[in-house]
Design a protein around this motif. Structure first.
Motif, mmCIF file in Angstrom:
data_model
loop_
_atom_site.group_PDB
_atom_site.id
_atom_site.type_symbol
_atom_site.label_atom_id
_atom_site.label_comp_id
_atom_site.label_asym_id
_atom_site.label_seq_id
_atom_site.Cartn_x
_atom_site.Cartn_y
_atom_site.Cartn_z
ATOM 1 N N GLY A 35 0.814 -1.205 0.000
ATOM 2 C CA GLY A 35 0.000 0.000 0.000
ATOM 3 C C GLY A 35 0.847 1.253 0.000
ATOM 4 O O GLY A 35 2.028 1.222 0.358
ATOM 5 N N TRP A 36 0.242 2.335 -0.451
ATOM 6 C CA TRP A 36 0.832 3.668 -0.355
ATOM 7 C C TRP A 36 -0.073 4.522 0.523
ATOM 8 O O TRP A 36 -1.300 4.515 0.346
ATOM 9 N N PHE A 37 0.536 5.233 1.442
ATOM 10 C CA PHE A 37 -0.149 6.185 2.303
ATOM 11 C C PHE A 37 0.580 7.518 2.206
ATOM 12 O O PHE A 37 1.717 7.575 1.738
ATOM 13 N N ARG A 38 -0.068 8.562 2.675
ATOM 14 C CA ARG A 38 0.595 9.863 2.717
ATOM 15 C C ARG A 38 0.190 10.609 3.981
ATOM 16 O O ARG A 38 -0.874 10.365 4.543
ATOM 17 N N GLN A 39 1.066 11.502 4.384
ATOM 18 C CA GLN A 39 0.798 12.293 5.578
ATOM 19 C C GLN A 39 1.295 13.706 5.362
ATOM 20 O O GLN A 39 2.499 13.919 5.153
ATOM 21 N N ALA A 40 0.369 14.645 5.420
ATOM 22 C CA ALA A 40 0.706 16.060 5.310
ATOM 23 C C ALA A 40 0.899 16.629 6.714
ATOM 24 O O ALA A 40 0.381 16.073 7.693
ATOM 25 N N PRO A 41 1.619 17.732 6.850
ATOM 26 C CA PRO A 41 1.851 18.320 8.175
ATOM 27 C C PRO A 41 0.546 18.605 8.906
ATOM 28 O O PRO A 41 -0.381 19.186 8.342
ATOM 29 N N GLY A 42 0.460 18.155 10.153
ATOM 30 C CA GLY A 42 -0.709 18.407 10.966
ATOM 31 C C GLY A 42 -1.902 17.536 10.661
ATOM 32 O O GLY A 42 -2.973 17.718 11.254
ATOM 33 N N LYS A 43 -1.732 16.577 9.757
ATOM 34 C CA LYS A 43 -2.841 15.699 9.382
ATOM 35 C C LYS A 43 -2.498 14.243 9.672
ATOM 36 O O LYS A 43 -1.335 13.885 9.821
ATOM 37 N N GLU A 44 -3.540 13.428 9.731
ATOM 38 C CA GLU A 44 -3.335 12.008 9.946
ATOM 39 C C GLU A 44 -2.855 11.343 8.652
ATOM 40 O O GLU A 44 -3.076 11.840 7.552
ATOM 41 N N ARG A 45 -2.225 10.199 8.824
ATOM 42 C CA ARG A 45 -1.794 9.421 7.670
ATOM 43 C C ARG A 45 -3.041 8.895 6.956
ATOM 44 O O ARG A 45 -3.945 8.342 7.586
ATOM 45 N N GLU A 46 -3.058 9.050 5.641
ATOM 46 C CA GLU A 46 -4.235 8.648 4.893
ATOM 47 C C GLU A 46 -3.882 7.670 3.777
ATOM 48 O O GLU A 46 -2.798 7.728 3.192
ATOM 49 N N PHE A 47 -4.830 6.802 3.508
ATOM 50 C CA PHE A 47 -4.691 5.794 2.469
ATOM 51 C C PHE A 47 -4.674 6.447 1.091
ATOM 52 O O PHE A 47 -5.459 7.362 0.815
ATOM 53 N N VAL A 48 -3.795 5.951 0.226
ATOM 54 C CA VAL A 48 -3.729 6.422 -1.148
ATOM 55 C C VAL A 48 -4.113 5.299 -2.121
ATOM 56 O O VAL A 48 -5.019 5.452 -2.933
ATOM 57 N N GLY A 55 -0.902 -8.474 -7.890
ATOM 58 C CA GLY A 55 -1.068 -7.308 -8.749
ATOM 59 C C GLY A 55 -2.386 -7.290 -9.495
ATOM 60 O O GLY A 55 -2.661 -6.370 -10.250
ATOM 61 N N GLY A 56 -3.221 -8.307 -9.246
ATOM 62 C CA GLY A 56 -4.465 -8.411 -9.987
ATOM 63 C C GLY A 56 -5.606 -7.597 -9.425
ATOM 64 O O GLY A 56 -6.648 -7.453 -10.063
ATOM 65 N N ARG A 57 -5.424 -7.091 -8.224
ATOM 66 C CA ARG A 57 -6.495 -6.307 -7.591
ATOM 67 C C ARG A 57 -5.897 -5.061 -6.973
ATOM 68 O O ARG A 57 -4.925 -5.142 -6.214
ATOM 69 N N THR A 58 -6.485 -3.916 -7.296
ATOM 70 C CA THR A 58 -6.022 -2.661 -6.731
ATOM 71 C C THR A 58 -7.197 -1.876 -6.158
ATOM 72 O O THR A 58 -8.351 -2.111 -6.514
ATOM 73 N N SER A 59 -6.883 -0.973 -5.255
ATOM 74 C CA SER A 59 -7.874 -0.036 -4.750
ATOM 75 C C SER A 59 -7.205 1.328 -4.620
ATOM 76 O O SER A 59 -5.994 1.410 -4.368
ATOM 77 N N THR A 60 -7.993 2.369 -4.810
ATOM 78 C CA THR A 60 -7.455 3.729 -4.842
ATOM 79 C C THR A 60 -8.395 4.663 -4.113
ATOM 80 O O THR A 60 -9.618 4.544 -4.234
ATOM 81 N N ALA A 61 -7.838 5.579 -3.357
ATOM 82 C CA ALA A 61 -8.653 6.566 -2.650
ATOM 83 C C ALA A 61 -9.378 7.463 -3.644
ATOM 84 O O ALA A 61 -8.853 7.770 -4.715
ATOM 85 N N ASP A 62 -10.568 7.893 -3.277
ATOM 86 C CA ASP A 62 -11.360 8.750 -4.166
ATOM 87 C C ASP A 62 -10.617 10.035 -4.517
ATOM 88 O O ASP A 62 -10.767 10.544 -5.620
ATOM 89 N N SER A 63 -9.815 10.529 -3.585
ATOM 90 C CA SER A 63 -9.135 11.808 -3.796
ATOM 91 C C SER A 63 -8.082 11.743 -4.905
ATOM 92 O O SER A 63 -7.677 12.780 -5.429
ATOM 93 N N VAL A 64 -7.631 10.548 -5.246
ATOM 94 C CA VAL A 64 -6.594 10.407 -6.275
ATOM 95 C C VAL A 64 -7.029 9.527 -7.434
ATOM 96 O O VAL A 64 -6.263 9.313 -8.375
ATOM 97 N N LYS A 65 -8.243 9.045 -7.380
ATOM 98 C CA LYS A 65 -8.718 8.137 -8.421
ATOM 99 C C LYS A 65 -8.690 8.834 -9.790
ATOM 100 O O LYS A 65 -9.085 9.996 -9.924
#
Length: 123
Positions: A35-48, A55-65
Protein backbone atom coordinates in the motif's frame (compact mmCIF):
# COMPACT_ATOMS: atom_id res chain seq x y z
CA UNK A 1 11.07 -8.98 8.31
CA UNK A 2 10.55 -6.84 5.24
CA UNK A 3 12.56 -3.72 4.62
CA UNK A 4 11.07 -1.02 2.41
CA UNK A 5 12.81 1.97 0.86
CA UNK A 6 10.88 4.64 -1.02
CA UNK A 7 12.48 6.86 -3.64
CA UNK A 8 11.85 9.42 -6.43
CA UNK A 9 9.84 11.93 -4.50
CA UNK A 10 10.60 15.56 -5.21
CA UNK A 11 9.32 18.98 -6.17
CA UNK A 12 6.96 19.31 -9.12
CA UNK A 13 4.64 21.96 -10.48
CA UNK A 14 0.87 21.66 -10.50
CA UNK A 15 -0.21 19.34 -13.30
CA UNK A 16 3.09 17.51 -13.33
CA UNK A 17 3.87 13.85 -12.75
CA UNK A 18 6.07 11.74 -10.51
CA UNK A 19 6.61 8.02 -10.23
CA UNK A 20 7.44 6.79 -6.75
CA UNK A 21 9.24 3.51 -6.22
CA UNK A 22 9.37 1.30 -3.17
CA UNK A 23 12.10 -1.34 -3.17
CA UNK A 24 11.67 -4.28 -0.83
CA UNK A 25 14.08 -6.74 0.69
CA UNK A 26 13.69 -9.56 3.15
CA UNK A 27 11.05 -12.21 3.28
CA UNK A 28 8.92 -13.28 0.30
CA UNK A 29 7.80 -9.94 -1.15
CA UNK A 30 5.22 -11.63 -3.36
CA UNK A 31 3.37 -12.89 -0.27
CA UNK A 32 2.46 -9.36 0.77
CA UNK A 33 -0.15 -6.86 -0.25
CA UNK A 34 1.38 -3.43 -0.68
CA UNK A 35 0.00 0.00 0.00
CA UNK A 36 0.83 3.67 -0.36
CA UNK A 37 -0.15 6.19 2.30
CA UNK A 38 0.60 9.86 2.72
CA UNK A 39 0.80 12.29 5.58
CA UNK A 40 0.71 16.06 5.31
CA UNK A 41 1.85 18.32 8.17
CA UNK A 42 -0.71 18.41 10.97
CA UNK A 43 -2.84 15.70 9.38
CA UNK A 44 -3.33 12.01 9.95
CA UNK A 45 -1.79 9.42 7.67
CA UNK A 46 -4.24 8.65 4.89
CA UNK A 47 -4.69 5.79 2.47
CA UNK A 48 -3.73 6.42 -1.15
CA UNK A 49 -3.67 3.07 -2.95
CA UNK A 50 -3.20 -0.65 -2.40
CA UNK A 51 -2.43 -3.70 -4.50
CA UNK A 52 -2.78 -7.37 -3.70
CA UNK A 53 0.03 -9.90 -3.76
CA UNK A 54 -0.34 -10.78 -7.45
CA UNK A 55 -1.07 -7.31 -8.75
CA UNK A 56 -4.46 -8.41 -9.99
CA UNK A 57 -6.49 -6.31 -7.59
CA UNK A 58 -6.02 -2.66 -6.73
CA UNK A 59 -7.87 -0.04 -4.75
CA UNK A 60 -7.45 3.73 -4.84
CA UNK A 61 -8.65 6.57 -2.65
CA UNK A 62 -11.36 8.75 -4.17
CA UNK A 63 -9.13 11.81 -3.80
CA UNK A 64 -6.59 10.41 -6.27
CA UNK A 65 -8.72 8.14 -8.42
CA UNK A 66 -8.07 8.66 -12.11
CA UNK A 67 -4.76 10.40 -11.37
CA UNK A 68 -2.70 7.87 -9.39
CA UNK A 69 -1.97 4.26 -10.33
CA UNK A 70 -0.37 1.59 -8.18
CA UNK A 71 1.52 -1.32 -9.70
CA UNK A 72 4.10 -3.89 -8.69
CA UNK A 73 6.83 -5.98 -10.23
CA UNK A 74 7.41 -9.07 -8.10
CA UNK A 75 10.47 -10.04 -10.12
CA UNK A 76 12.06 -6.70 -9.21
CA UNK A 77 10.49 -6.76 -5.72
CA UNK A 78 9.31 -3.20 -6.25
CA UNK A 79 5.99 -1.40 -6.02
CA UNK A 80 5.28 1.84 -7.85
CA UNK A 81 2.93 4.79 -7.56
CA UNK A 82 2.45 6.71 -10.78
CA UNK A 83 1.11 10.16 -9.94
CA UNK A 84 -0.28 12.36 -12.72
CA UNK A 85 -2.06 15.71 -12.74
CA UNK A 86 -0.58 16.55 -9.36
CA UNK A 87 -2.20 19.21 -7.21
CA UNK A 88 -0.85 21.27 -4.30
CA UNK A 89 -3.07 19.25 -1.95
CA UNK A 90 -1.10 16.13 -2.89
CA UNK A 91 1.89 17.58 -1.03
CA UNK A 92 2.84 15.14 1.73
CA UNK A 93 5.33 12.53 2.83
CA UNK A 94 4.49 9.33 0.97
CA UNK A 95 5.00 5.95 2.64
CA UNK A 96 4.84 2.45 1.28
CA UNK A 97 3.79 -0.43 3.48
CA UNK A 98 3.52 -4.22 3.38
CA UNK A 99 0.82 -6.34 4.94
CA UNK A 100 -1.03 -9.62 4.70
CA UNK A 101 -4.62 -9.76 3.55
CA UNK A 102 -6.97 -8.07 1.08
CA UNK A 103 -8.62 -4.70 1.04
CA UNK A 104 -6.02 -3.16 3.33
CA UNK A 105 -6.84 0.54 3.66
CA UNK A 106 -6.04 1.27 7.32
CA UNK A 107 -2.46 1.89 8.52
CA UNK A 108 -2.79 -0.58 11.41
CA UNK A 109 -3.40 -3.38 8.90
CA UNK A 110 0.16 -3.07 7.63
CA UNK A 111 3.11 -4.64 9.41
CA UNK A 112 6.06 -3.02 7.66
CA UNK A 113 6.72 0.57 6.64
CA UNK A 114 9.31 2.53 4.73
CA UNK A 115 10.84 5.77 5.92
CA UNK A 116 8.85 7.93 3.50
CA UNK A 117 9.67 10.25 0.63
CA UNK A 118 8.62 13.90 0.35
CA UNK A 119 6.42 15.04 -2.52
CA UNK A 120 5.89 18.77 -2.90
CA UNK A 121 3.58 20.22 -5.53
CA UNK A 122 3.98 23.92 -6.16
CA UNK A 123 1.13 26.10 -7.37
Amino acid sequence: QVQLVESWGGLVQTGGSLRLSCAASGRAFSNYAMGWFRQAPGKEREFVAAINWSGGRTSTADSVKGRFTISRDNAKITVYLQMNSLKPEDTAVYYCAAGVGVGLVIPSQYAYWGQGTQVTVSS
